[in-house]
Design a protein around this motif. Structure first.
Motif, PDB file in Angstrom:
ATOM      1  N   UNK A 127      14.797 -29.941 -25.111  1.00 22.14           N
ATOM      2  CA  UNK A 127      14.204 -29.576 -26.401  1.00 22.14           C
ATOM      3  C   UNK A 127      13.859 -30.800 -27.249  1.00 22.14           C
ATOM      4  N   UNK A 128      14.555 -31.917 -26.960  1.00 24.41           N
ATOM      5  CA  UNK A 128      14.261 -33.161 -27.662  1.00 24.41           C
ATOM      6  C   UNK A 128      13.056 -33.891 -27.056  1.00 24.41           C
ATOM      7  N   UNK A 129      12.557 -33.337 -25.946  1.00 29.76           N
ATOM      8  CA  UNK A 129      11.355 -33.913 -25.343  1.00 29.76           C
ATOM      9  C   UNK A 129      11.554 -34.653 -24.044  1.00 29.76           C
ATOM     10  N   UNK A 130      12.800 -34.679 -23.545  1.00 24.44           N
ATOM     11  CA  UNK A 130      13.042 -35.369 -22.280  1.00 24.44           C
ATOM     12  C   UNK A 130      12.687 -34.455 -21.103  1.00 24.44           C
ATOM     13  N   UNK A 131      12.102 -34.997 -20.026  1.00 24.30           N
ATOM     14  CA  UNK A 131      11.800 -34.194 -18.833  1.00 24.30           C
ATOM     15  C   UNK A 131      13.083 -33.610 -18.255  1.00 24.30           C
ATOM     16  N   UNK A 132      12.970 -32.471 -17.604  1.00 21.83           N
ATOM     17  CA  UNK A 132      14.152 -31.774 -17.100  1.00 21.83           C
ATOM     18  C   UNK A 132      14.972 -32.606 -16.125  1.00 21.83           C
ATOM     19  N   UNK A 133      14.308 -33.234 -15.162  1.00 28.85           N
ATOM     20  CA  UNK A 133      15.058 -34.004 -14.184  1.00 28.85           C
ATOM     21  C   UNK A 133      15.749 -35.200 -14.816  1.00 28.85           C
ATOM     22  N   UNK A 134      15.093 -35.824 -15.784  1.00 24.68           N
ATOM     23  CA  UNK A 134      15.695 -36.960 -16.482  1.00 24.68           C
ATOM     24  C   UNK A 134      16.890 -36.483 -17.308  1.00 24.68           C
ATOM     25  N   UNK A 135      16.755 -35.326 -17.948  1.00 19.66           N
ATOM     26  CA  UNK A 135      17.863 -34.772 -18.740  1.00 19.66           C
ATOM     27  C   UNK A 135      19.047 -34.444 -17.840  1.00 19.66           C
ATOM     28  N   UNK A 136      18.772 -33.863 -16.666  1.00 18.37           N
ATOM     29  CA  UNK A 136      19.845 -33.521 -15.726  1.00 18.37           C
ATOM     30  C   UNK A 136      20.574 -34.766 -15.259  1.00 18.37           C
ATOM     31  N   UNK A 137      19.805 -35.819 -14.981  1.00 17.13           N
ATOM     32  CA  UNK A 137      20.412 -37.072 -14.542  1.00 17.13           C
ATOM     33  C   UNK A 137      21.313 -37.650 -15.629  1.00 17.13           C
ATOM     34  N   UNK A 138      20.848 -37.609 -16.872  1.00 16.55           N
ATOM     35  CA  UNK A 138      21.626 -38.159 -17.987  1.00 16.55           C
ATOM     36  C   UNK A 138      22.923 -37.392 -18.190  1.00 16.55           C
ATOM     37  N   UNK A 139      22.847 -36.071 -18.129  1.00 18.14           N
ATOM     38  CA  UNK A 139      24.049 -35.256 -18.332  1.00 18.14           C
ATOM     39  C   UNK A 139      25.012 -35.415 -17.166  1.00 18.14           C
ATOM     40  N   UNK A 140      24.481 -35.566 -15.964  1.00 18.03           N
ATOM     41  CA  UNK A 140      25.354 -35.802 -14.816  1.00 18.03           C
ATOM     42  C   UNK A 140      26.095 -37.132 -14.975  1.00 18.03           C
ATOM     43  N   UNK A 141      25.364 -38.161 -15.439  1.00 21.20           N
ATOM     44  CA  UNK A 141      25.990 -39.445 -15.686  1.00 21.20           C
ATOM     45  C   UNK A 141      27.026 -39.367 -16.795  1.00 21.20           C
ATOM     46  N   UNK A 142      26.713 -38.576 -17.812  1.00 17.85           N
ATOM     47  CA  UNK A 142      27.646 -38.404 -18.930  1.00 17.85           C
ATOM     48  C   UNK A 142      28.927 -37.739 -18.475  1.00 17.85           C
ATOM     49  N   UNK A 143      28.786 -36.718 -17.606  1.00 15.89           N
ATOM     50  CA  UNK A 143      29.964 -35.977 -17.143  1.00 15.89           C
ATOM     51  C   UNK A 143      30.919 -36.873 -16.368  1.00 15.89           C
ATOM     52  N   UNK A 144      30.379 -37.877 -15.680  1.00 15.35           N
ATOM     53  CA  UNK A 144      31.227 -38.790 -14.919  1.00 15.35           C
ATOM     54  C   UNK A 144      32.111 -39.636 -15.833  1.00 15.35           C
ATOM     55  N   UNK A 145      31.641 -39.870 -17.067  1.00 12.94           N
ATOM     56  CA  UNK A 145      32.354 -40.771 -17.974  1.00 12.94           C
ATOM     57  C   UNK A 145      33.249 -40.038 -18.969  1.00 12.94           C
ATOM     58  N   UNK A 146      33.144 -38.726 -19.000  1.00 18.50           N
ATOM     59  CA  UNK A 146      33.941 -37.943 -19.954  1.00 18.50           C
ATOM     60  C   UNK A 146      35.079 -37.226 -19.246  1.00 18.50           C
ATOM     61  N   UNK A 147      36.025 -36.772 -20.042  1.00 19.44           N
ATOM     62  CA  UNK A 147      37.150 -36.025 -19.493  1.00 19.44           C
ATOM     63  C   UNK A 147      36.690 -34.643 -19.035  1.00 19.44           C
ATOM     64  N   UNK A 148      37.385 -34.061 -18.042  1.00 21.17           N
ATOM     65  CA  UNK A 148      37.057 -32.695 -17.629  1.00 21.17           C
ATOM     66  C   UNK A 148      37.116 -31.741 -18.823  1.00 21.17           C
ATOM     67  N   UNK A 149      36.200 -30.796 -18.862  1.00 18.68           N
ATOM     68  CA  UNK A 149      36.185 -29.838 -19.963  1.00 18.68           C
ATOM     69  C   UNK A 149      35.440 -30.336 -21.182  1.00 18.68           C
ATOM     70  N   UNK A 150      34.644 -31.385 -21.037  1.00 17.85           N
ATOM     71  CA  UNK A 150      33.880 -31.908 -22.171  1.00 17.85           C
ATOM     72  C   UNK A 150      32.948 -30.846 -22.721  1.00 17.85           C
ATOM     73  N   UNK A 151      32.781 -30.850 -24.027  1.00 12.94           N
ATOM     74  CA  UNK A 151      31.915 -29.863 -24.676  1.00 12.94           C
ATOM     75  C   UNK A 151      30.454 -30.264 -24.536  1.00 12.94           C
TER      76      UNK A 151
END
Length: 205
Positions: free
Chosen positions: A167-191
């Protein structure tokens, strides 16, 4: 131009099939995956076709689905990727597997395809990271396990975070990659909010 062939399997070779359409046999080059999915000789088959015209020949490339053909066209747009390499990629990875590898920047997965070295794999991931064929929705990819790196976050949170970045304008695949990378750096159960914040940092890198 021929866009689709519907007929019967007449003969199958190492990388081709002859499709009998009302008595006319069309020689169609296919990926290993498409060939393996063909019915027995005489069985009915429908293939999406990409017609390649050169100075001395007209070549038909066949695919089990239009989505696979769309990925083939995208792959051909990558520097160093020709018909043989593109078919090698699609013979090794399903469209969903390829989308997942690109979204997660998994160069090793792409490099498992025959004829694809590390440099070509890196170019495929880099040049297609913001692209996806029409109809290749991120939701469908995620439903097929496209974001295992985000498994430590609740599915709803990961989806909400990806949706927010889109919704902020990022392409879907790029957004998925970013969130996947984010999940690796956060604790399980991140909001979702935590994933979004970290995802934006990934995108800013």
């Amino acid at each position: 131009m021929i866009g689709r062939l519907k007929g019967a399997v007449d003969e199958v070779g190492a990388d081709w099939v002859i499709v009998d359409v009302n008595g006319v046999g069309y020689h169609v080059t296919c990926s290993r995956r498409t060939l393996d999915a063909l019915p027995e000789i005489g069985g009915a088959v429908t293939l999406a076709i990409e017609t390649k015209v050169s100075d001395d020949a007209i070549r038909l490339i066949g695919f089990a689905s239009e989505l696979e053909r769309d990925w083939f066209r995208l792959l051909l747009g990558v520097q160093g990727v020709g018909t043989r390499v593109a078919l090698g990629v699609l013979g090794t990875l399903t469209p969903a597997d390829l989308a997942r590898a690109i979204a997660l920047e998994d160069k090793k997965a792409v490099a498992t395809a025959p004829g694809v070295g590390p440099k070509v794999a890196a170019r495929i991931v880099s040049e297609l990271k913001d692209k996806a064929p029409a109809g290749s929705s991120l939701a469908a990819v995620l439903d097929q396990g496209a974001a295992p790196a985000a498994a430590s976050a609740p599915d709803g949170a990961a989806r909400d975070a990806i949706s927010a970045l889109v919704n902020l304008g990022y392409p879907q695949l790029q957004a998925a990659s970013a969130i996947s990378g984010a999940a690796k750096k956060l604790e399980p159960g991140a909001s979702a909010e935590q994933l979004i914040r970290q995802g934006l940092k990934e995108l800013a890198r």
